[in-house]
Each structure stands twice: as C-alpha cells, then as structure tokens.
Motif scaffolding. Sequence first.
Motif, PDB file in Angstrom:
ATOM      1  N   ARG A  29       0.835  -1.214   0.000  1.00  0.00           N
ATOM      2  CA  ARG A  29       0.000   0.000   0.000  1.00  0.00           C
ATOM      3  C   ARG A  29       0.863   1.255   0.000  1.00  0.00           C
ATOM      4  O   ARG A  29       0.537   2.244  -0.662  1.00  0.00           O
ATOM      5  N   ARG A  30       1.967   1.212   0.747  1.00  0.00           N
ATOM      6  CA  ARG A  30       2.838   2.389   0.815  1.00  0.00           C
ATOM      7  C   ARG A  30       3.354   2.763  -0.575  1.00  0.00           C
ATOM      8  O   ARG A  30       3.283   3.931  -0.986  1.00  0.00           O
ATOM      9  N   TRP A  31       3.901   1.767  -1.346  1.00  0.00           N
ATOM     10  CA  TRP A  31       4.466   2.097  -2.646  1.00  0.00           C
ATOM     11  C   TRP A  31       3.390   2.380  -3.700  1.00  0.00           C
ATOM     12  O   TRP A  31       3.635   3.128  -4.655  1.00  0.00           O
ATOM     13  N   ASN A  32       2.225   1.824  -3.523  1.00  0.00           N
ATOM     14  CA  ASN A  32       1.114   2.212  -4.416  1.00  0.00           C
ATOM     15  C   ASN A  32       0.729   3.672  -4.212  1.00  0.00           C
ATOM     16  O   ASN A  32       0.472   4.410  -5.188  1.00  0.00           O
ATOM     17  N   LEU A  33       0.700   4.126  -2.950  1.00  0.00           N
ATOM     18  CA  LEU A  33       0.399   5.536  -2.681  1.00  0.00           C
ATOM     19  C   LEU A  33       1.502   6.449  -3.219  1.00  0.00           C
ATOM     20  O   LEU A  33       1.226   7.532  -3.757  1.00  0.00           O
ATOM     21  N   VAL A  34       2.760   5.988  -3.098  1.00  0.00           N
ATOM     22  CA  VAL A  34       3.870   6.784  -3.618  1.00  0.00           C
ATOM     23  C   VAL A  34       3.769   6.902  -5.132  1.00  0.00           C
ATOM     24  O   VAL A  34       3.979   7.989  -5.712  1.00  0.00           O
ATOM     25  N   ALA A  35       3.446   5.789  -5.821  1.00  0.00           N
ATOM     26  CA  ALA A  35       3.322   5.835  -7.281  1.00  0.00           C
ATOM     27  C   ALA A  35       2.170   6.737  -7.717  1.00  0.00           C
ATOM     28  O   ALA A  35       2.276   7.458  -8.733  1.00  0.00           O
ATOM     29  N   GLN A  36       1.064   6.721  -6.983  1.00  0.00           N
ATOM     30  CA  GLN A  36      -0.051   7.607  -7.332  1.00  0.00           C
ATOM     31  C   GLN A  36       0.326   9.077  -7.165  1.00  0.00           C
ATOM     32  O   GLN A  36      -0.051   9.923  -7.989  1.00  0.00           O
ATOM     33  N   ARG A  37       1.088   9.383  -6.129  1.00  0.00           N
ATOM     34  CA  ARG A  37       1.476  10.777  -5.895  1.00  0.00           C
ATOM     35  C   ARG A  37       2.511  11.230  -6.932  1.00  0.00           C
ATOM     36  O   ARG A  37       2.433  12.387  -7.398  1.00  0.00           O
ATOM     37  N   VAL A  38       3.449  10.354  -7.331  1.00  0.00           N
ATOM     38  CA  VAL A  38       4.447  10.756  -8.315  1.00  0.00           C
ATOM     39  C   VAL A  38       3.816  10.898  -9.698  1.00  0.00           C
ATOM     40  O   VAL A  38       4.079  11.868 -10.421  1.00  0.00           O
ATOM     41  N   GLY A  39       3.009   9.889 -10.102  1.00  0.00           N
ATOM     42  CA  GLY A  39       2.339   9.950 -11.402  1.00  0.00           C
ATOM     43  C   GLY A  39       3.326   9.822 -12.544  1.00  0.00           C
ATOM     44  O   GLY A  39       4.439   9.287 -12.404  1.00  0.00           O
ATOM     45  N   GLY A  40       2.931  10.300 -13.722  1.00  0.00           N
ATOM     46  CA  GLY A  40       3.805  10.275 -14.885  1.00  0.00           C
ATOM     47  C   GLY A  40       4.064   8.878 -15.422  1.00  0.00           C
ATOM     48  O   GLY A  40       5.094   8.656 -16.086  1.00  0.00           O
TER      49      GLY A  40
END
Length: 585
Positions: A223-234
């Motif tokens: 969940r942590r890295w999924n949230l990080v990927a959503q915030r970074v985007g691109g």
Amino acid sequence: MPAVTRPAQSSRRVAPLVEQVRSAISLRQPVTAPKVACTWEDEFWRIRRIYEENPAFGAEEGEGGERVLRLTHLCSDPDWEAINWAPDGLVFEIGVPATYPEELSPPPVMLNVGPARLPERFRQLVPCLFGEVAARAPANNNVYRALQHVDRNLTMLWLKLQAATERVEKERRAELQAEREKIRQQELAAEQAQKRAATWSDEDQRLLEAAIEEFGNEPDFKRRWNLVAQRVGGGHTAKSCAERYRLCRDFALGKVERLELVGNRGDEAEAASSATSTVVWSAEHVRRQGIEVRLLGLQLEGFSTLLLETLRLQVVCGRCKKPSDIFAECDSTKVSSAEHPCSVCRQKLELRVAPRICHGGSTAIAHVLGMNCHPVQYLRSNFVATCGECAKDVNINDAGPGHRRRGDCPGCFTKVNICIEGDELLGPGVAHWRQVAADENDKMNSRRQLKDARQTESKSGIKAGQPLPNNGACKHYSKSFRWLRFPCCGKAFPCVDCHDEQMDHVHEWATRMLCGACSHEQPYSKDKCQRCGATQTRPKSTFWEGGEGCRNKATMSKNDSHKYKGMNKTVPQPKSGVKKRAGGK
C-alpha cells in the motif's frame, strides 16, 4: 581246496612273544615345538638387512632403555610415483619401548614421518597405519610386520588423500563460480533497474522524495508504494518507484559511483545510453570478491603516496587453461575494467581493478577480480608517485620486483628514492591456478624444446627415409640400431649413457625412438620399425630374456642361469621286478 583252520594253541603261543618284542623296543620321545618368539636383536637384524644401505639408518638407545629407530623407506609398489611425491624416500622415526618384545609391553609407535614437504594429512595418517598393525600383532616382529603393512598401503592412502583434496578444491571452485554468477545476476538486475529508472526527471525525483517522506509511516509495504506511485504519477509504477528509491540509497551508501538524471522523459534512446554508462560494480564488491595485489619490501623516501596508472597481470583462461598477459588503465581509485580475448580459445577475458593509494603503512596497490580468468602473477606496471614536499606527481614506469630508482623531484628538487623487493597475490585459488599456469608453461617449453631439437637434427643431416649415423649404434651398445627421444630435453641420443655424457642433467625415461634404418620416429617398443620393418636390436639372442630370447639350452649362453636349471633333478624309474598278473597278462 578246503580252508585251513589254525589251532587255538598257536595264537596263545604268539601273544607272549609280541609282548616281549614291544617291551624291548624303546618308544620314540616327542620333539618339543620350536620357539617362535624372538628378541629385539633378531628383529633389528632383519630390519637392518633391508635398510642398512640408506645413510640415514640408525638406532639410538635412551637412558631408560627405550630405542628410537630411524630409516629411509622406499616404497616397493610400482604405482608409487616417487619422483613426484617423495624423490628421496620417506623418513620414519619409530619408538620401541625398553620392555619390547615382552607380553605386556606397549606396542612400538611411529614418532615422525618426513620429509616436511609431504601433505600434513598424509604425515598424520601414516603413523596410524603403522600403529594399526603394531597393536594387534603378537609380541614379536611387530616393527617388521608394521613396516610391511605400511609399504603395501602407502599408494592407496596417497591416492585417497589426493582424491579428497581434489574434491574439496572442486567444491570450493564451484562455490566461487556460483557466487560470481550470483554477482553477475545482481549486476544484470541493477542494470535493468537503472534502465527503468533512467527516465526520471528532476520534478519526478522531487515528487518521489516528498511522497516517501509523506507515506513513510505506512505499515503495509504494498500500500505504501502504491500511494507513492499515485502521488508521483507520470506513468511510474510502484515497482519502478521502489527500484528508484533503492538506486538512490545505493548511491548514498557509495555502492554506485554515479547517479544520472534525464530531463526529457520521452527520449528513450538517451535514457538507455545514460543507463548503460552508469557504473554498477563498486570498489567494495571488487575488494570483497577479488584478489589483493601487494608490493613486498616497499620503501618510499621523499614520496608520500603511490598510485597505479597501468596494471599488468598474467591471467589463466578458465576454459583452456592457457596463460595470457592483460593490462588495465586506471583512473585514480575508481573501478576500471579491461577486456582481452584468449589467444587460444578466443574467450573474452575481463579484469576489473579497484586501485588503492599505497603508502608506507599499506603496501596493497589494488584489488582485482577476473571474469572467465584467474590472476596468477604481477607484471611490471606503471605508477604515479606524489612528492611529499611539493605534492608534484612523478611517473614511475615498469616498476616491479628488484626495481630501484634514485633521483630528484622535478618541482622542488628533493631527494627521492623508491625500492621494491617483491610482489604477492593474496586470495582464494591463487596457488592452484599458479600451478596450472606453471604446468602449461612446462608443456609449452617441452613443445618448444622438441621443435628446436628436430630443427637441429634436420640441419645435421638426419632426415626421414635415410639411416642414422652408424645405423643408430654407439660405443656403449653396438647392437642397438635406434636412437631414443628423451622428454627431459627433447633431444635424441643413441643411449642413456650418451645423453648423460653430452648433457648437463640426468636423463628421464624415454618414450619415443628413431629407427636406425629409416629415421622414422615412433613410440618406443621392442618390435620392428612401423615403417620399414627393420629390427631395432640384434635379432638373435643367447639369453633367456623372460622366455622371449633363446630357449635352446645347447645354444644358450653359459652365463645364463637357465642353461643348467633342472639338470640335477631326480627322475623316478619304473621297478624292474614287477610280477605279472594272473593268467600271464
């Protein structure tokens, strides 16, 4: 004719007469059994008859009566390779108690086994082999029987220990190869991760750092890295964000020397080239897995440091076992690599070098790691020395064992001096591969010696199809029509005496020969020449020669023991007065 019956009186008259004859004859007394026990003097006499020719043979007696027997044993097993294992024989020291050979006396023991260059495990097991028989044998001839047992089992013991050593070495090489394969897989994975993470821009990097700081307390890893990927985007996934974070962490810890950022995300070719140029192998990996190169007896006077500029090494190919020379250009203390194809099998040999700053307290100049090859020898290399007064760099070329240089610093004219006495390579498998390189060099030297010998023979007029001088005979053996090819020097001589007279070394056992009639070279044998059919020795012999020579005792030489063998043997004759059977037959 009716049967005749004897009267009973005659039997009664014979019985007293038989008793008188028995009493008159004296009965034979039984002979006592011979004494099987022997004294120490008798056993020492038997041992001395076998080993008295050795100069080291002798026995010493202590104050308490105990004896120490010293002898040099030459194994009688034909499979014992004395030249390679123990050229001068095995030196035994045997302790014999003072009460030996009494019944309750302790058994003799083997105190020491020499020479010292023998394998340590072999020196430990030979006394056990001796004591195994000395303890269970009866209290006489223990030392003699134990030495016989040791002689019978020496070859088998040596071969078993050699097989065990080779098995351990093979397992160690397999582990090392597996570890290198693991490092290669890690390198490939890091390279792939670098390629995937190469499209990160400055903005993406800033968003990733902010997202990691924001969601760093999330307990669930996915969940942590999924949230990080959503915030970074691109288009970055959770996996690419985790790989980018791992790459940044390795860069901060010094495992990766350079971390590049690509500003244009859409330029895939530029990203791939940038990822390829990133150095994944660090100095820490090379130092942990590689071999350390040291300079022995290094003296630096006027110089503060010494740094590699060009390193030259001799390596052994892992496929064909052929030695090759390879050099690597060094850039300060950064990890550098060099590639060179093997001159025999054309396999790519790669050498990775992690230079070190050498000074008076540390004589290590580099750590090297070979891929598909194994470093075995340091060769003369180039260095850059720094003056201790003005910090000016001075080039020192072809520095190696025995190098000495005195001079003045070109900047401040300070007296400087450098001296190198030797070199050393420290690491797993260096001794094994150095022996492999030495064996290959010996084979190459043998081929070169054989080629030079054949060229010399050709210039002296010895050619195939023409007879040898004097048909191959010499002053020592006038009936031997061949020359022998000796492997020690590759040259051909009529006999071993001719070789020893003309050369400065002792001959080795010849395995090839040249026919005296046609000069054809062929394997050594007693048969006729394979090409022309000429006999190599005198065809007629007057000696037995194991049954292959003369078998006629009339023409056999009187110096041969078989000529008079069996002449005094008695032959049974039939009896002359044999009665004929009934009926006249």
